[in-house]
Design an enzyme around this catalytic site. Structure first.
Site, short mmCIF file in Angstrom:
data_model
loop_
_atom_site.label_atom_id
_atom_site.label_comp_id
_atom_site.label_asym_id
_atom_site.label_seq_id
_atom_site.Cartn_x
_atom_site.Cartn_y
_atom_site.Cartn_z
N GLU A 1 -41.21 77.00 -9.29
CA GLU A 1 -42.37 76.50 -8.54
C GLU A 1 -42.23 75.04 -8.17
OE1 GLU A 1 -45.90 77.05 -10.88
OE2 GLU A 1 -45.53 79.20 -11.09
N HIS B 1 -36.45 71.52 -14.57
CA HIS B 1 -37.18 71.41 -15.83
C HIS B 1 -36.76 72.53 -16.77
CE1 HIS B 1 -39.53 73.47 -12.71
NE2 HIS B 1 -39.96 74.29 -13.65
N HIS C 1 -38.00 74.77 -19.85
CA HIS C 1 -39.17 75.23 -20.62
C HIS C 1 -38.74 75.39 -22.08
CE1 HIS C 1 -41.66 76.72 -17.08
NE2 HIS C 1 -40.46 76.69 -16.53
#
Ligand code: AMP
Length: 122
Positions: A96, A101, A103
């Site tokens: 998105e 990034h 997680h």
């Protein structure tokens, strides 16, 4: 210069976030829509849009993200039970935010990595 991203604005302190770790290379903050008791995003401070955009010069920062993930898992009390580190890349992975990034997800049993439906259709 790369365009600002939602996450680079968090790094800069322009958008509020629950930051749990920050140094000169990476920032970690709690996901706004947690999928488990612990759900933290670990990002490079420098904008790298996706894994496809990673270069050799990013190796140290990317390795550092794993060390930070290990330390945060310990801090969250989820290290011994286990957790999942996940990086989505691009459209098929539903990435998105175009700022790479990692997680860090844990604090409950997480099941298999992909749902049955996804595995059958892939
Ligand atoms: P991905 O689908 O891998 O790109 O994941 C993006 C993640 O960013 C999602 O889990 C969102 O819940 C999370 N997210 C979006 N906006 C924010 C925000 N302002 N603060 C914290 N997490 C966010």
């Amino acid at each position: 210069m790369s365009e600002d991203t939602l996450f680079s604005r968090i790094v800069a302190g322009e958008i509020p976030a629950d930051i749990v770790f920050q140094d000169d290379r990476v920032t970690a903050f709690r996901d706004i829509n947690p999928q488990a008791p612990t759900h933290i995003l670990i990002i490079p401070n420098k904008i790298i849009a996706t894994v496809n955009d990673v270069t050799k010069a990013d190796e140290a920062t990317l390795g550092h993200m794993f060390v930070v993930a290990r330390d945060l898992a310990e801090q969250e009390g989820i290290a011994s039970d286990g957790y999942r580190l996940l990086v989505n890349c691009g459209h098929h992975a539903n990435q998105e935010v175009l700022h790479l990034h990692m997680h860090l997800v844990g604090g409950k049993p997480l099941g298999r990595m992909l749902s049955t439906k996804v595995r059958e259709s892939s």
